[in-house]
Structures are given as C-alpha cells and as structure tokens.
Design a protein around this motif. Sequence first.
Motif, PDB file in Angstrom:
ATOM      1  N   THR A  79       0.796  -1.225   0.000  1.00  0.00           N
ATOM      2  CA  THR A  79       0.000   0.000   0.000  1.00  0.00           C
ATOM      3  C   THR A  79       0.828   1.274   0.000  1.00  0.00           C
ATOM      4  OG1 THR A  79      -0.109  -0.105   2.419  1.00  0.00           O
ATOM      5  CG2 THR A  79      -1.907  -1.145   1.181  1.00  0.00           C
ATOM      6  N   ASP A  80       2.109   1.178   0.377  1.00  0.00           N
ATOM      7  CA  ASP A  80       2.960   2.367   0.474  1.00  0.00           C
ATOM      8  C   ASP A  80       4.028   2.300  -0.613  1.00  0.00           C
ATOM      9  OD1 ASP A  80       4.662   4.443   1.089  1.00  0.00           O
ATOM     10  OD2 ASP A  80       4.546   4.120   3.249  1.00  0.00           O
ATOM     11  N   LYS A  81       3.894   3.174  -1.578  1.00  0.00           N
ATOM     12  CA  LYS A  81       4.824   3.162  -2.707  1.00  0.00           C
ATOM     13  C   LYS A  81       6.244   3.478  -2.264  1.00  0.00           C
ATOM     14  CE  LYS A  81       5.406   5.016  -7.372  1.00  0.00           C
ATOM     15  NZ  LYS A  81       4.841   5.913  -8.421  1.00  0.00           N
ATOM     16  N   ASN A  82       6.402   4.408  -1.306  1.00  0.00           N
ATOM     17  CA  ASN A  82       7.745   4.756  -0.847  1.00  0.00           C
ATOM     18  C   ASN A  82       8.408   3.593  -0.128  1.00  0.00           C
ATOM     19  OD1 ASN A  82       7.543   7.363  -1.857  1.00  0.00           O
ATOM     20  ND2 ASN A  82       6.597   8.146   0.023  1.00  0.00           N
ATOM     21  N   ALA A  83       7.612   2.867   0.687  1.00  0.00           N
ATOM     22  CA  ALA A  83       8.155   1.705   1.388  1.00  0.00           C
ATOM     23  C   ALA A  83       8.569   0.628   0.397  1.00  0.00           C
ATOM     24  CB  ALA A  83       7.123   1.157   2.371  1.00  0.00           C
ATOM     25  N   TYR A  84       7.729   0.435  -0.598  1.00  0.00           N
ATOM     26  CA  TYR A  84       8.081  -0.553  -1.627  1.00  0.00           C
ATOM     27  C   TYR A  84       9.358  -0.154  -2.357  1.00  0.00           C
ATOM     28  CZ  TYR A  84       8.082  -2.776  -6.183  1.00  0.00           C
ATOM     29  OH  TYR A  84       8.470  -3.437  -7.318  1.00  0.00           O
ATOM     30  N   GLN A  85       9.474   1.152  -2.704  1.00  0.00           N
ATOM     31  CA  GLN A  85      10.657   1.620  -3.431  1.00  0.00           C
ATOM     32  C   GLN A  85      11.911   1.473  -2.572  1.00  0.00           C
ATOM     33  OE1 GLN A  85      10.318   2.604  -6.641  1.00  0.00           O
ATOM     34  NE2 GLN A  85      12.537   2.606  -6.767  1.00  0.00           N
ATOM     35  N   GLN A  86      11.782   1.731  -1.287  1.00  0.00           N
ATOM     36  CA  GLN A  86      12.926   1.590  -0.380  1.00  0.00           C
ATOM     37  C   GLN A  86      13.355   0.129  -0.288  1.00  0.00           C
ATOM     38  OE1 GLN A  86      12.174   3.131   3.509  1.00  0.00           O
ATOM     39  NE2 GLN A  86      14.256   2.760   4.254  1.00  0.00           N
ATOM     40  N   PHE A  87      12.384  -0.773  -0.193  1.00  0.00           N
ATOM     41  CA  PHE A  87      12.715  -2.198  -0.154  1.00  0.00           C
ATOM     42  C   PHE A  87      13.353  -2.647  -1.473  1.00  0.00           C
ATOM     43  CE2 PHE A  87      11.345  -6.499  -1.355  1.00  0.00           C
ATOM     44  CZ  PHE A  87      12.023  -7.238  -0.398  1.00  0.00           C
ATOM     45  N   LEU A  88      12.801  -2.151  -2.583  1.00  0.00           N
ATOM     46  CA  LEU A  88      13.346  -2.529  -3.896  1.00  0.00           C
ATOM     47  C   LEU A  88      14.791  -2.079  -4.052  1.00  0.00           C
ATOM     48  CD1 LEU A  88      12.726  -3.741  -6.720  1.00  0.00           C
ATOM     49  CD2 LEU A  88      12.071  -1.450  -7.439  1.00  0.00           C
ATOM     50  N   ASN A  89      15.090  -0.867  -3.612  1.00  0.00           N
ATOM     51  CA  ASN A  89      16.459  -0.359  -3.730  1.00  0.00           C
ATOM     52  C   ASN A  89      17.434  -1.075  -2.806  1.00  0.00           C
ATOM     53  OD1 ASN A  89      15.739   1.537  -5.672  1.00  0.00           O
ATOM     54  ND2 ASN A  89      15.255   3.098  -4.147  1.00  0.00           N
ATOM     55  N   SER A  90      16.895  -1.723  -1.766  1.00  0.00           N
ATOM     56  CA  SER A  90      17.783  -2.441  -0.842  1.00  0.00           C
ATOM     57  C   SER A  90      18.211  -3.795  -1.385  1.00  0.00           C
ATOM     58  CB  SER A  90      17.081  -2.634   0.508  1.00  0.00           C
ATOM     59  OG  SER A  90      15.977  -3.539   0.385  1.00  0.00           O
ATOM     60  N   LEU A  91      17.556  -4.262  -2.433  1.00  0.00           N
ATOM     61  CA  LEU A  91      17.921  -5.556  -3.022  1.00  0.00           C
ATOM     62  C   LEU A  91      19.273  -5.457  -3.712  1.00  0.00           C
ATOM     63  CD1 LEU A  91      14.484  -6.608  -4.574  1.00  0.00           C
ATOM     64  CD2 LEU A  91      15.470  -7.323  -2.376  1.00  0.00           C
ATOM     65  N   GLU A  92      20.058  -6.535  -3.589  1.00  0.00           N
ATOM     66  CA  GLU A  92      21.408  -6.522  -4.148  1.00  0.00           C
ATOM     67  C   GLU A  92      21.375  -6.358  -5.665  1.00  0.00           C
ATOM     68  OE1 GLU A  92      25.446  -9.323  -4.275  1.00  0.00           O
ATOM     69  OE2 GLU A  92      23.595 -10.043  -3.324  1.00  0.00           O
ATOM     70  N   GLN A  93      20.434  -7.077  -6.324  1.00  0.00           N
ATOM     71  CA  GLN A  93      20.368  -6.992  -7.783  1.00  0.00           C
ATOM     72  C   GLN A  93      20.060  -5.577  -8.254  1.00  0.00           C
ATOM     73  OE1 GLN A  93      18.736  -9.005  -5.834  1.00  0.00           O
ATOM     74  NE2 GLN A  93      18.884 -11.152  -6.493  1.00  0.00           N
ATOM     75  N   VAL A  94      19.136  -4.919  -7.543  1.00  0.00           N
ATOM     76  CA  VAL A  94      18.770  -3.549  -7.917  1.00  0.00           C
ATOM     77  C   VAL A  94      19.924  -2.598  -7.634  1.00  0.00           C
ATOM     78  CG1 VAL A  94      17.168  -1.651  -7.461  1.00  0.00           C
ATOM     79  CG2 VAL A  94      16.343  -4.011  -7.528  1.00  0.00           C
ATOM     80  N   SER A  95      20.602  -2.828  -6.512  1.00  0.00           N
ATOM     81  CA  SER A  95      21.746  -1.977  -6.167  1.00  0.00           C
ATOM     82  C   SER A  95      22.840  -2.083  -7.226  1.00  0.00           C
ATOM     83  CB  SER A  95      22.292  -2.383  -4.800  1.00  0.00           C
ATOM     84  OG  SER A  95      23.428  -1.605  -4.470  1.00  0.00           O
ATOM     85  N   ILE A  96      23.096  -3.298  -7.693  1.00  0.00           N
ATOM     86  CA  ILE A  96      24.111  -3.483  -8.742  1.00  0.00           C
ATOM     87  C   ILE A  96      23.710  -2.735 -10.015  1.00  0.00           C
ATOM     88  CG2 ILE A  96      25.168  -5.183 -10.281  1.00  0.00           C
ATOM     89  CD1 ILE A  96      25.060  -7.175  -7.964  1.00  0.00           C
ATOM     90  N   GLN A  97      22.436  -2.856 -10.400  1.00  0.00           N
ATOM     91  CA  GLN A  97      21.976  -2.178 -11.607  1.00  0.00           C
ATOM     92  C   GLN A  97      22.066  -0.661 -11.452  1.00  0.00           C
ATOM     93  OE1 GLN A  97      21.177  -3.478 -14.531  1.00  0.00           O
ATOM     94  NE2 GLN A  97      21.657  -5.521 -13.738  1.00  0.00           N
ATOM     95  N   ASN A  98      21.720  -0.154 -10.263  1.00  0.00           N
ATOM     96  CA  ASN A  98      21.816   1.294 -10.029  1.00  0.00           C
ATOM     97  C   ASN A  98      23.262   1.779 -10.090  1.00  0.00           C
ATOM     98  OD1 ASN A  98      19.061   1.575  -9.732  1.00  0.00           O
ATOM     99  ND2 ASN A  98      19.110   1.350  -7.495  1.00  0.00           N
ATOM    100  N   ASN A  99      24.173   0.970  -9.551  1.00  0.00           N
ATOM    101  CA  ASN A  99      25.593   1.353  -9.601  1.00  0.00           C
ATOM    102  C   ASN A  99      26.103   1.379 -11.042  1.00  0.00           C
ATOM    103  OD1 ASN A  99      25.742   1.586  -6.833  1.00  0.00           O
ATOM    104  ND2 ASN A  99      26.424  -0.519  -6.518  1.00  0.00           N
ATOM    105  N   ILE A 100      25.699   0.387 -11.822  1.00  0.00           N
ATOM    106  CA  ILE A 100      26.111   0.339 -13.231  1.00  0.00           C
ATOM    107  C   ILE A 100      25.566   1.556 -13.983  1.00  0.00           C
ATOM    108  CG2 ILE A 100      25.868  -0.930 -15.395  1.00  0.00           C
ATOM    109  CD1 ILE A 100      25.882  -3.503 -13.780  1.00  0.00           C
TER     110      ILE A 100
END
Length: 222
Positions: A79-100
């Motif tokens: 229900t909380d888009k910000n909470a979901y986005q924070q959890f998504l960014n904490s994932l290792e795969q997403v973090s790697i993609q963001n760094n790239i």
Amino acid sequence: MFNFWGSKEQQLGESRPSSSSEPSPQQPWYSPSLVTSPSSSRPQSSGGQIPSHVSPGEAAGIIALLKDKSVDELGKLLTDKNAYQQFLNSLEQVSIQNNIREELRKETLHLARENLEKEPQIVELRNQCRIIRTSELATAQEKLNELENQRDEILRFYSPGSLLHRLQDAMKKGDEESEELQQKYMEKEIDTAAFVQKYKKLRSLYHRRALIHLAAKTSSMG
C-alpha cells in the motif's frame, strides 16, 4: 514486480477475519493488473504479460527476505509506494543495476566534457583546412594543370603523326637546299669540288630521311 506479490497478498487477506465492522483495507498504490493472479505465473499488464528476468535463485533470495517480514510490513509494501521503493532499492540486484547506471552516467558526462574541451581544437583544424583549400590547394592545382599541359605538349610533339610530319618538312627542306645548290653551280657561284661535296651530303641526308619516313609509315599502316 515479482510473482510473490500475489501469494503474499492472499496470505495477508487470509490472516484477517472478515467482519462487517472492520474498516476496509487501504487501497494498494499499484495497479491490480500488475499483481499475479492465482491462475497465472507472471504479472499482467494492459498490453499482455510482462516477462520476468529474475532467475529462480534470485527470486528465492527475495522470497527469503520477505518471509522474515510481518503481515503489517508486507501490507505496507503493498500500500505504500515509498516503502516498496525503499525495499526494492535495498535488493542486491537492484543496487548493482543502479551502480552500473550511475557509472555509465558519469562516463557519459566525462566524454561529453572532453568533447566540449576539444571544440576549440576542432574549430582551429577546420580553419586550417579551409585555408589549405582556398590557398595552398589552389596553388598546387594550378601547378598540376601546368605540368599536365607540358606533358600533353611533349606527347603531341613526339607522337608518330607529329614525327612523320616534321620528317616530311625536313625532306622538303632538303630538296629545296639541293635545288638552290644546283642553281648556284649553274650560275658559276660555286666551283665543282665544293658543289659535289655539299650536294652529296644533302642528298645522303635526304635519302636517309626518306627511308625512315617510309619505314615509319609502313609500320603505322601495319
């Protein structure tokens, strides 16, 4: 979105008893079409299925992270888009993609700055090329045209037709000199010994030229 959302949402619903007095749950921020239905193994979109690029191992790791969360935490993710986005960014795969992506952005900016720094050099080189085209190239082209004209003139001068023509002129001139010498001898302007020596020389030269002319003409006809 991953496939685990549908099952977690069902678990969330089952953990809460239905009651007419219980207030309705908060509406989810995501579109219902993005949540996996029980009869489908992939999320849905208005244009059809969205293919998942998550490997089974990665999906298992994400599910393991969600298993430790409470029902309230899972409900907040839905229900909380910000909470979901924070959890998504904490994932290792997403973090790697963001760094790239960040590294690519920095490299692109670096290349753009280098290109801008080289702009004055590019302008200077363009000016030099323009000067070469308008001055040095024009002078070189004029010299080349002059040399080509000299070459064409030499080729014309030594062409077979030109050589035969000059040989005919030389034979004609030899005949005229022989006649003039005869005329002087007839008028007693030259003695016999001098006449014979000069006349013999003129006629020998004439016949040599005549033989060369005949050979050249025969060769060109062949």
